[in-house]
Design a protein around this motif. Structure first.
Motif, PDB file in Angstrom:
ATOM      1  N   ALA A 106      29.058  35.779  42.619  1.00  0.00           N
ATOM      2  CA  ALA A 106      30.094  35.541  41.608  1.00  0.00           C
ATOM      3  C   ALA A 106      30.763  36.846  41.190  1.00  0.00           C
ATOM      4  O   ALA A 106      31.990  36.924  41.066  1.00  0.00           O
ATOM      5  CB  ALA A 106      29.491  34.837  40.397  1.00  0.00           C
ATOM      6  N   TRP A 107      29.965  37.898  40.992  1.00  0.00           N
ATOM      7  CA  TRP A 107      30.528  39.195  40.614  1.00  0.00           C
ATOM      8  C   TRP A 107      31.411  39.736  41.730  1.00  0.00           C
ATOM      9  O   TRP A 107      32.498  40.276  41.472  1.00  0.00           O
ATOM     10  CB  TRP A 107      29.418  40.197  40.301  1.00  0.00           C
ATOM     11  CG  TRP A 107      29.949  41.471  39.754  1.00  0.00           C
ATOM     12  CD1 TRP A 107      30.162  41.772  38.448  1.00  0.00           C
ATOM     13  CD2 TRP A 107      30.370  42.623  40.497  1.00  0.00           C
ATOM     14  NE1 TRP A 107      30.687  43.036  38.333  1.00  0.00           N
ATOM     15  CE2 TRP A 107      30.827  43.574  39.581  1.00  0.00           C
ATOM     16  CE3 TRP A 107      30.412  42.931  41.843  1.00  0.00           C
ATOM     17  CZ2 TRP A 107      31.312  44.810  39.969  1.00  0.00           C
ATOM     18  CZ3 TRP A 107      30.909  44.164  42.235  1.00  0.00           C
ATOM     19  CH2 TRP A 107      31.342  45.093  41.302  1.00  0.00           C
ATOM     20  N   GLY A 108      30.977  39.610  42.954  1.00  0.00           N
ATOM     21  CA  GLY A 108      31.757  40.095  44.081  1.00  0.00           C
ATOM     22  C   GLY A 108      33.077  39.362  44.223  1.00  0.00           C
ATOM     23  O   GLY A 108      34.117  39.961  44.514  1.00  0.00           O
ATOM     24  N   LEU A 109      33.061  38.057  44.011  1.00  0.00           N
ATOM     25  CA  LEU A 109      34.290  37.280  44.092  1.00  0.00           C
ATOM     26  C   LEU A 109      35.252  37.681  42.979  1.00  0.00           C
ATOM     27  O   LEU A 109      36.452  37.879  43.216  1.00  0.00           O
ATOM     28  CB  LEU A 109      33.970  35.790  44.007  1.00  0.00           C
ATOM     29  CG  LEU A 109      35.133  34.830  44.178  1.00  0.00           C
ATOM     30  CD1 LEU A 109      35.746  34.973  45.561  1.00  0.00           C
ATOM     31  CD2 LEU A 109      34.666  33.408  43.956  1.00  0.00           C
ATOM     32  N   TRP A 110      34.733  37.862  41.771  1.00  0.00           N
ATOM     33  CA  TRP A 110      35.572  38.284  40.650  1.00  0.00           C
ATOM     34  C   TRP A 110      36.125  39.687  40.891  1.00  0.00           C
ATOM     35  O   TRP A 110      37.319  39.937  40.668  1.00  0.00           O
ATOM     36  CB  TRP A 110      34.774  38.253  39.349  1.00  0.00           C
ATOM     37  CG  TRP A 110      35.567  38.740  38.184  1.00  0.00           C
ATOM     38  CD1 TRP A 110      36.416  38.021  37.399  1.00  0.00           C
ATOM     39  CD2 TRP A 110      35.623  40.083  37.691  1.00  0.00           C
ATOM     40  NE1 TRP A 110      36.982  38.831  36.439  1.00  0.00           N
ATOM     41  CE2 TRP A 110      36.515  40.098  36.598  1.00  0.00           C
ATOM     42  CE3 TRP A 110      35.003  41.277  38.054  1.00  0.00           C
ATOM     43  CZ2 TRP A 110      36.795  41.257  35.895  1.00  0.00           C
ATOM     44  CZ3 TRP A 110      35.300  42.432  37.342  1.00  0.00           C
ATOM     45  CH2 TRP A 110      36.188  42.405  36.277  1.00  0.00           C
ATOM     46  N   ALA A 111      35.266  40.609  41.330  1.00  0.00           N
ATOM     47  CA  ALA A 111      35.705  41.993  41.548  1.00  0.00           C
ATOM     48  C   ALA A 111      36.762  42.073  42.640  1.00  0.00           C
ATOM     49  O   ALA A 111      37.711  42.853  42.536  1.00  0.00           O
ATOM     50  CB  ALA A 111      34.507  42.874  41.899  1.00  0.00           C
ATOM     51  N   THR A 112      36.608  41.267  43.671  1.00  0.00           N
ATOM     52  CA  THR A 112      37.594  41.264  44.749  1.00  0.00           C
ATOM     53  C   THR A 112      38.942  40.774  44.246  1.00  0.00           C
ATOM     54  O   THR A 112      39.973  41.408  44.485  1.00  0.00           O
ATOM     55  CB  THR A 112      37.111  40.373  45.911  1.00  0.00           C
ATOM     56  OG1 THR A 112      35.853  40.860  46.367  1.00  0.00           O
ATOM     57  CG2 THR A 112      38.097  40.383  47.054  1.00  0.00           C
ATOM     58  N   GLY A 113      38.940  39.650  43.548  1.00  0.00           N
ATOM     59  CA  GLY A 113      40.195  39.112  43.035  1.00  0.00           C
ATOM     60  C   GLY A 113      40.860  40.034  42.031  1.00  0.00           C
ATOM     61  O   GLY A 113      42.059  40.333  42.126  1.00  0.00           O
ATOM     62  N   PHE A 114      40.082  40.517  41.071  1.00  0.00           N
ATOM     63  CA  PHE A 114      40.611  41.430  40.055  1.00  0.00           C
ATOM     64  C   PHE A 114      41.134  42.699  40.699  1.00  0.00           C
ATOM     65  O   PHE A 114      42.227  43.173  40.390  1.00  0.00           O
ATOM     66  CB  PHE A 114      39.512  41.751  39.036  1.00  0.00           C
ATOM     67  CG  PHE A 114      39.854  42.856  38.089  1.00  0.00           C
ATOM     68  CD1 PHE A 114      40.671  42.613  37.000  1.00  0.00           C
ATOM     69  CD2 PHE A 114      39.367  44.139  38.278  1.00  0.00           C
ATOM     70  CE1 PHE A 114      40.994  43.631  36.117  1.00  0.00           C
ATOM     71  CE2 PHE A 114      39.685  45.161  37.408  1.00  0.00           C
ATOM     72  CZ  PHE A 114      40.501  44.906  36.325  1.00  0.00           C
ATOM     73  N   GLY A 115      40.347  43.257  41.604  1.00  0.00           N
ATOM     74  CA  GLY A 115      40.726  44.527  42.228  1.00  0.00           C
ATOM     75  C   GLY A 115      42.000  44.425  43.038  1.00  0.00           C
ATOM     76  O   GLY A 115      42.885  45.275  42.921  1.00  0.00           O
ATOM     77  N   CYS A 156      43.878  52.880  40.755  1.00  0.00           N
ATOM     78  CA  CYS A 156      42.823  53.539  41.530  1.00  0.00           C
ATOM     79  C   CYS A 156      41.457  52.940  41.208  1.00  0.00           C
ATOM     80  O   CYS A 156      40.660  52.669  42.114  1.00  0.00           O
ATOM     81  CB  CYS A 156      42.845  55.038  41.240  1.00  0.00           C
ATOM     82  SG  CYS A 156      41.643  55.973  42.180  1.00  0.00           S
ATOM     83  N   VAL A 157      41.170  52.719  39.947  1.00  0.00           N
ATOM     84  CA  VAL A 157      39.904  52.097  39.555  1.00  0.00           C
ATOM     85  C   VAL A 157      39.830  50.670  40.084  1.00  0.00           C
ATOM     86  O   VAL A 157      38.780  50.220  40.565  1.00  0.00           O
ATOM     87  CB  VAL A 157      39.733  52.145  38.017  1.00  0.00           C
ATOM     88  CG1 VAL A 157      38.548  51.324  37.565  1.00  0.00           C
ATOM     89  CG2 VAL A 157      39.581  53.584  37.550  1.00  0.00           C
ATOM     90  N   ALA A 158      40.930  49.953  40.030  1.00  0.00           N
ATOM     91  CA  ALA A 158      40.954  48.593  40.560  1.00  0.00           C
ATOM     92  C   ALA A 158      40.735  48.590  42.070  1.00  0.00           C
ATOM     93  O   ALA A 158      40.131  47.665  42.615  1.00  0.00           O
ATOM     94  CB  ALA A 158      42.277  47.917  40.218  1.00  0.00           C
ATOM     95  N   GLY A 159      41.200  49.622  42.745  1.00  0.00           N
ATOM     96  CA  GLY A 159      40.961  49.739  44.180  1.00  0.00           C
ATOM     97  C   GLY A 159      39.487  49.871  44.510  1.00  0.00           C
ATOM     98  O   GLY A 159      39.016  49.339  45.518  1.00  0.00           O
ATOM     99  N   VAL A 160      38.747  50.556  43.654  1.00  0.00           N
ATOM    100  CA  VAL A 160      37.293  50.658  43.846  1.00  0.00           C
ATOM    101  C   VAL A 160      36.653  49.283  43.713  1.00  0.00           C
ATOM    102  O   VAL A 160      35.774  48.910  44.505  1.00  0.00           O
ATOM    103  CB  VAL A 160      36.682  51.670  42.840  1.00  0.00           C
ATOM    104  CG1 VAL A 160      35.177  51.652  42.902  1.00  0.00           C
ATOM    105  CG2 VAL A 160      37.218  53.062  43.099  1.00  0.00           C
ATOM    106  N   PHE A 161      37.094  48.508  42.726  1.00  0.00           N
ATOM    107  CA  PHE A 161      36.590  47.139  42.585  1.00  0.00           C
ATOM    108  C   PHE A 161      36.956  46.295  43.808  1.00  0.00           C
ATOM    109  O   PHE A 161      36.153  45.504  44.287  1.00  0.00           O
ATOM    110  CB  PHE A 161      37.160  46.485  41.320  1.00  0.00           C
ATOM    111  CG  PHE A 161      36.405  46.814  40.077  1.00  0.00           C
ATOM    112  CD1 PHE A 161      35.404  45.986  39.625  1.00  0.00           C
ATOM    113  CD2 PHE A 161      36.702  47.948  39.352  1.00  0.00           C
ATOM    114  CE1 PHE A 161      34.699  46.278  38.478  1.00  0.00           C
ATOM    115  CE2 PHE A 161      36.011  48.255  38.203  1.00  0.00           C
ATOM    116  CZ  PHE A 161      35.006  47.422  37.768  1.00  0.00           C
ATOM    117  N   ALA A 162      38.179  46.473  44.313  1.00  0.00           N
ATOM    118  CA  ALA A 162      38.618  45.697  45.473  1.00  0.00           C
ATOM    119  C   ALA A 162      37.787  46.023  46.709  1.00  0.00           C
ATOM    120  O   ALA A 162      37.537  45.149  47.537  1.00  0.00           O
ATOM    121  CB  ALA A 162      40.095  45.963  45.741  1.00  0.00           C
ATOM    122  N   LEU A 163      37.346  47.253  46.843  1.00  0.00           N
ATOM    123  CA  LEU A 163      36.539  47.636  48.001  1.00  0.00           C
ATOM    124  C   LEU A 163      35.062  47.303  47.817  1.00  0.00           C
ATOM    125  O   LEU A 163      34.359  47.043  48.800  1.00  0.00           O
ATOM    126  CB  LEU A 163      36.705  49.129  48.274  1.00  0.00           C
ATOM    127  CG  LEU A 163      38.088  49.553  48.745  1.00  0.00           C
ATOM    128  CD1 LEU A 163      38.161  51.064  48.881  1.00  0.00           C
ATOM    129  CD2 LEU A 163      38.437  48.879  50.059  1.00  0.00           C
TER     130      LEU A 163
END
Length: 92
Positions: free
Chosen positions: A15-24, A63-70
Motif C-alpha cells: 500500500a505504501w509503495g502504491l501511494w508513493a509511486t502515485g504521489f511521486g 526532486c523529493v517527489a522524484g525520490v518517492f517515485a523511484l
C-alpha cells in the motif's frame, strides 16, 4: 494480530509503495500544476513565521517527489511478494 505477524507488513509495504509511486509521479512531473499547488499549500500552512523560514522552490519539491517515485515501485513489488499466503499442508 500480533505486531510483525501475519501478512500485515507485506500489505503495508504494498500500500505504501502504491501511494508513493502515485504521489511521486504526479508531483515530480508537475501534472496539471500539482507541484506548484503542493508547494503553495505547504507555504500557506507553515507553523513558524514566514519571514524566518527558508523558502525552497518548486524544484526542491519535485526532486523529493522524484525520490518517492523511484522508491515506490520496489516497495510495492516487495510488499506484494511478501504478502503471499503460503498454502496449508493440512488441517491438523
Amino acid at each position: 494480530m500480533a505486531a510483525g505477524g501475519g501478512n500485515g507488513g507485506g500489505l503495508f509495504s504494498a500500500a505504501w509503495g502504491l501511494w508513493a509511486t502515485g504521489f511521486g509521479w504526479i508531483i515530480a512531473t508537475d501534472f496539471r500544476g500539482a507541484a506548484r499547488r503542493f508547494h503553495g499549500m505547504s507555504q500557506k500552512f507553515t507553523l513558524f513565521d514566514r519571514a524566518t523560514t527558508s523558502v525552497n522552490g518548486v524544484g526542491f519539491v519535485r526532486c523529493v517527489a522524484g525520490v518517492f517515485a523511484l522508491a515506490g515501485p520496489p516497495s510495492w513489488f516487495s510488499g506484494l511478494w511478501n504478502s503471499e499466503i503460503p498454502p496449508r499442508c493440512g488441517s491438523g
